[in-house]
Write an enzyme that holds these catalytic residues in place. Structure first.
Site, PDB file in Angstrom:
ATOM      1  N   PRO A  11      35.855  47.185   3.468  1.00 36.89           N
ATOM      2  CG  PRO A  11      33.857  46.022   3.697  1.00 36.89           C
ATOM      3  CD  PRO A  11      35.313  45.828   3.427  1.00 36.89           C
ATOM      4  CG  ASN A  12      33.271  50.507   7.387  1.00 40.53           C
ATOM      5  OD1 ASN A  12      32.521  51.370   6.933  1.00 40.53           O
ATOM      6  ND2 ASN A  12      32.848  49.333   7.782  1.00 40.53           N
ATOM      7  NE  ARG A  19      36.392  51.435  11.140  1.00 38.19           N
ATOM      8  CZ  ARG A  19      36.735  50.237  10.665  1.00 38.19           C
ATOM      9  NH1 ARG A  19      37.567  50.139   9.653  1.00 38.19           N
ATOM     10  NH2 ARG A  19      36.229  49.152  11.179  1.00 38.19           N
ATOM     11  CE1 TYR A  24      40.972  48.855  13.134  1.00 40.66           C
ATOM     12  CE2 TYR A  24      39.191  50.447  13.448  1.00 40.66           C
ATOM     13  CZ  TYR A  24      39.625  49.141  13.350  1.00 40.66           C
ATOM     14  OH  TYR A  24      38.730  48.106  13.467  1.00 40.66           O
ATOM     15  CG  ASN A  74      42.926  45.715   6.527  1.00 40.94           C
ATOM     16  OD1 ASN A  74      41.992  45.012   6.914  1.00 40.94           O
ATOM     17  ND2 ASN A  74      43.414  46.733   7.240  1.00 40.94           N
ATOM     18  CB  ALA A  77      33.994  43.865   9.207  1.00 41.43           C
ATOM     19  CG  ASP A  87      35.590  29.641  -1.792  1.00 43.26           C
ATOM     20  OD1 ASP A  87      36.323  29.017  -0.996  1.00 43.26           O
ATOM     21  OD2 ASP A  87      34.383  29.384  -1.959  1.00 43.26           O
ATOM     22  CD  GLU A  98      44.217  37.644   7.702  1.00 41.30           C
ATOM     23  OE1 GLU A  98      44.858  36.593   7.907  1.00 41.30           O
ATOM     24  OE2 GLU A  98      43.143  37.914   8.246  1.00 41.30           O
ATOM     25  CG  HIS A 100      43.934  42.394  10.105  1.00 45.05           C
ATOM     26  ND1 HIS A 100      42.728  42.689   9.508  1.00 45.05           N
ATOM     27  CD2 HIS A 100      44.154  41.081   9.906  1.00 45.05           C
ATOM     28  CE1 HIS A 100      42.237  41.591   8.969  1.00 45.05           C
ATOM     29  NE2 HIS A 100      43.083  40.601   9.189  1.00 45.05           N
ATOM     30  NE  ARG A 107      39.624  45.709  17.700  1.00 46.67           N
ATOM     31  CZ  ARG A 107      39.163  46.331  16.607  1.00 46.67           C
ATOM     32  NH1 ARG A 107      39.799  46.191  15.447  1.00 46.67           N
ATOM     33  NH2 ARG A 107      38.089  47.087  16.689  1.00 46.67           N
ATOM     34  NE  ARG A 111      36.625  44.064  16.080  1.00 44.62           N
ATOM     35  CZ  ARG A 111      36.004  44.851  15.197  1.00 44.62           C
ATOM     36  NH1 ARG A 111      36.257  44.729  13.925  1.00 44.62           N
ATOM     37  NH2 ARG A 111      35.135  45.766  15.581  1.00 44.62           N
TER      38      ARG A 111
HETATM   39  C1  DQA Z   1      40.904  45.609  10.638  1.00 46.30           C
HETATM   40  C2  DQA Z   1      40.349  44.716  11.755  1.00 46.30           C
HETATM   41  C3  DQA Z   1      38.919  44.289  11.455  1.00 46.30           C
HETATM   42  O1  DQA Z   1      38.412  43.495  12.517  1.00 46.30           O
HETATM   43  C4  DQA Z   1      38.038  45.507  11.308  1.00 46.30           C
HETATM   44  O2  DQA Z   1      36.724  45.112  10.955  1.00 46.30           O
HETATM   45  C5  DQA Z   1      38.581  46.507  10.348  1.00 46.30           C
HETATM   46  C6  DQA Z   1      40.011  46.801  10.389  1.00 46.30           C
HETATM   47  C7  DQA Z   1      42.319  46.141  10.973  1.00 46.30           C
HETATM   48  O3  DQA Z   1      43.001  46.597  10.054  1.00 46.30           O
HETATM   49  O4  DQA Z   1      42.723  46.128  12.132  1.00 46.30           O
HETATM   50  O5  DQA Z   1      37.848  47.118   9.585  1.00 46.30           O
HETATM   51  O6  DQA Z   1      41.003  44.826   9.459  1.00 46.30           O
END
Ligand code: DQA
Length: 153
Positions: A11-12, A19, A24, A74, A77, A87, A98, A100, A107, A111
C-alpha cells in the site's frame, strides 16, 4: 530459461515520488523497479512486479508465485500488521527478501515490528533507492549458491 523473481509493492508505494520525499526520496516506484530490473538482468533474472493497496492481492500473488525462484517484498505498512501475508510467504519455497527504502527500526515504534522478518531469508532497509538493487543482488547470490542459509557463525 530466465528465472523469475516476483517483486511485490504494498500500500501507498504507488505514491513514491510525491509521498514524503524527505523520508522515501524523489524516485517513483517505476524508477525503483527499473533499477531492480537492471540488476536482475545482469544475473539472468527477470523481475515481475505487482503493486497493490490490497492485502489479499499480495497474498494471492505470493500463492501464485510457484514459477518464481524468489520474492522481494516491500509490503509498506502491511509489514507491521499482516500475519496473513507472513503466513503466505512462509509457505513459499524460494528465497524471500524483505525490503524497505527507509529504516523502520529508526522510526516510530509501530514500525519496529515486522511480521515478515521472521519468514524472510533476510531484510534490507534504510538504503533508499539502493535498497531494491541490494535486494536483487542478495537474491542473485542466494539462488546462485543454491539453498539459502545463514552465514556460518
Ligand atoms: C516502508 C516503511 C513502512 O513503515 C511504510 O509503511 C511504508 C514504506 C519503506 O519502504 O521504508 O509504506 O516499507
Amino acid at each position: 530459461m530466465t528465472r523469475q523473481v516476483l517483486l511485490l509493492s504494498g500500500p501507498n508505494l504507488d505514491r513514491l515520488g510525491t509521498r514524503s520525499p524527505e523520508i522515501y526520496g524523489s524516485a517513483t516506484l517505476a524508477e525503483h523497479v527499473a533499477r531492480a530490473n537492471v540488476v536482475a538482468a545482469a544475473h539472468d533474472l527477470e523481475v515481475r512486479h505487482l503493486q497493490s493497496n490490497f492485502e489479499g492481492d499480495l497474498i494471492e500473488a505470493v500463492r501464485d508465485a510457484t514459477d518464481c525462484v524468489a520474492i522481494v517484498i516491500n509490503a509498506g505498512a502491511l509489514t507491521h500488521t499482516s500475519w496473513a501475508l507472513a503466513d503466505a510467504l512462509a509457505a513459499f519455497e524460494g528465497v524471500v527478501v524483505e525490503v524497505h527504502l527507509s529504516n523502520p527500526a529508526a522510526r516510530e515504534p509501530f514500525r519496529h515490528l515486522s511480521t515478515l522478518a521472521g519468514v524472510a531469508d533476510g531484510s534490507i532497509a534504510g538504503f533508499g533507492g539502493l535498497s531494491y538493487e541490494l535486494a536483487l543482488e542478495a537474491v542473485a547470490r542466494l539462488v546462485a549458491d543454491g539453498e539459502p542459509s545463514p552465514p556460518a557463525a
